[in-house]
Design an enzyme around this catalytic site. Structure first.
Site, PDB file in Angstrom:
ATOM      1  N   LYS A   1       0.836  -1.204   0.000  1.00  0.00           N
ATOM      2  CA  LYS A   1       0.000   0.000   0.000  1.00  0.00           C
ATOM      3  C   LYS A   1       0.868   1.251   0.000  1.00  0.00           C
ATOM      4  CE  LYS A   1      -3.704  -2.412   2.414  1.00  0.00           C
ATOM      5  NZ  LYS A   1      -4.614  -2.431   3.577  1.00  0.00           N
TER       6      LYS A   1
ATOM      7  N   GLY B   1      -8.316  -1.764  -0.337  1.00  0.00           N
ATOM      8  CA  GLY B   1      -9.215  -1.863   0.818  1.00  0.00           C
ATOM      9  C   GLY B   1     -10.634  -1.421   0.484  1.00  0.00           C
TER      10      GLY B   1
ATOM     11  N   LYS C   1      -4.375   8.027   0.113  1.00  0.00           N
ATOM     12  CA  LYS C   1      -5.184   7.973   1.342  1.00  0.00           C
ATOM     13  C   LYS C   1      -4.310   7.910   2.579  1.00  0.00           C
ATOM     14  CE  LYS C   1      -4.789   3.248   1.992  1.00  0.00           C
ATOM     15  NZ  LYS C   1      -4.412   2.473   3.187  1.00  0.00           N
TER      16      LYS C   1
ATOM     17  N   ASP D   1     -11.659   3.177   1.341  1.00  0.00           N
ATOM     18  CA  ASP D   1     -10.306   3.020   1.862  1.00  0.00           C
ATOM     19  C   ASP D   1      -9.817   4.312   2.508  1.00  0.00           C
ATOM     20  OD1 ASP D   1      -8.132   1.476   2.431  1.00  0.00           O
ATOM     21  OD2 ASP D   1      -7.248   1.554   0.440  1.00  0.00           O
TER      22      ASP D   1
ATOM     23  N   ARG E   1      -2.171   3.342  11.241  1.00  0.00           N
ATOM     24  CA  ARG E   1      -0.856   3.788  11.711  1.00  0.00           C
ATOM     25  C   ARG E   1      -0.503   5.159  11.146  1.00  0.00           C
ATOM     26  NH1 ARG E   1       2.378  -1.155   9.069  1.00  0.00           N
ATOM     27  NH2 ARG E   1       0.529  -2.164   9.892  1.00  0.00           N
TER      28      ARG E   1
ATOM     29  N   GLU F   1       3.376   4.352   5.899  1.00  0.00           N
ATOM     30  CA  GLU F   1       3.659   4.490   4.462  1.00  0.00           C
ATOM     31  C   GLU F   1       3.494   5.928   3.979  1.00  0.00           C
ATOM     32  OE1 GLU F   1       4.711   2.225   2.349  1.00  0.00           O
ATOM     33  OE2 GLU F   1       3.923   0.237   2.828  1.00  0.00           O
TER      34      GLU F   1
END
Length: 331
Positions: free
Chosen positions: A109, A139, A194, A247, A258, A284
């Site tokens: 991702k 997602g 996102k 998502d 996170r 990420e």
């Protein structure tokens, strides 16, 4: 692709890879699973669960062929599921000799930051993996809820929906519903974006903005994502679909996000390094923020939320100052 005969291998050992392993074992008799350290494998076998992630998920280890040699996993697998942080993908695949003839489902991702490449682009450039052999997993879905078998929805994107439907057979089960898409580039970029938006939502939370502002932030964010994906890959897509809007919402609002947690720390005054150390997991969106900023230097899409996050993380402008300007841009 034949699920009755093809062997499935997982590259990755984090929470998402562990969740995917749980899902896969609902549909296949055994899996091959790559772990970097033999000591981790031994602990997993002894305790019947991943020693670092999703401890509550107990595995029948007789159905798992563990190996610390990535090329051994690849050689004995027809279908590969890749689920590692995008920033570490080149390192994880550094010793890979050959991916030819393998079907690959990417659960990564993020974006490969050194060259600002999507995972599908990276695999094509360095391993000559044709896009027709790749599926992208989108997602909304958190590993923690998969562990608890909470009803979740996943989208698989391929060059055609027909190819995507074959991948969906791997992951659909009682608590996972699936849909197919032909939008590889849009779903990959949306997954990258996102995470940046989730950092923005976290910063807003850390700065004590309320629910009203969060609602405006997310509604403006999906418009921002649409502008960008329509610019870089203009096809007919429904941005309100779960792979895009869904998502975004779960990542921006969930306690398990996170990226949102990382952003909240930044909003409360943590430095980037301090937030990364305390989180002890990869956000990420931190790496994606710089990549999207650089990519957008070419496209010049209006992206005030992503730009605000970049100014805070990389230009080190105080969050209260950046968000003071952003609030007016969201009107």
């Amino acid at each position: 692709m034949n699920l009755k005969t093809d062997k499935v291998g997982i590259i990755g050992s984090g929470s998402w890879a562990t969740a995917l392993a749980k899902i896969l074992l609902e549909n296949v008799n055994e899996i091959n699973w790559y772990f970097r350290k033999q000591s981790t494998i031994e602990t997993f076998k002894k305790n019947k669960h991943n020693p670092r992630y999703l401890h509550e998920v107990e595995f029948d280890t007789s159905k798992i062929n563990f190996c610390d040699d990535i090329n051994c996993i690849i050689a004995h697998s027809d279908i590969l599921i890749i689920a590692v942080p995008s920033a570490f993908l080149p390192t994880v695949l550094a010793d890979v000799k050959d991916l030819s003839g393998k079907y690959i489902l990417s659960g990564v991702k993020g974006i490969v930051t050194d060259e600002n490449l999507l995972v599908a682009e990276y695999l094509l450039k360095y391993f000559n993996v044709d896009h027709d052999m790749i599926g992208v997993l989108a997602g909304p879905c958190h590993a923690e809820e998969v562990a608890r078998e909470k009803l979740s929805y996943l989208t698989v994107a391929c060059t055609t929906e027909e190819k995507a439907m074959k991948f969906t057979q791997l992951i659909e089960c009682d608590y996972i519903y699936t849909s197919a898409s032909d939008d590889i580039w849009g779903t990959e970029y949306a997954a990258v974006l996102k995470n940046i938006i989730a950092i923005a939502a976290g910063i807003a939370h850390g700065q004590r903005f309320g629910d009203n502002f969060h609602a405006v932030l997310v509604s403006r964010a999906i418009q921002e994502i649409k502008r960008f994906v329509d610019q870089v890959h203009p096809i007919d897509r429904d941005i309100k679909a779960p792979a895009y809007l869904g998502d975004l919402m779960v990542t921006a609002y969930s306690q398990f996000s996170r990226n949102r947690t990382f952003g909240s720390m930044i909003g409360k005054g943590y430095s980037v390094k301090a937030a990364q150390l305390e989180l002890n997991m990869v956000a990420e969106g931190y790496y994606a923020t710089k990549s999207i900023h650089q990519i957008n230097e070419k496209h010049q899409v209006d992206m005030p939320i992503c730009e605000a996050v970049y100014q805070i993380l990389y230009d080190k402008i105080p969050p209260h100052k950046v968000f003071g300007e952003l609030t007016r841009k969201l009107c």
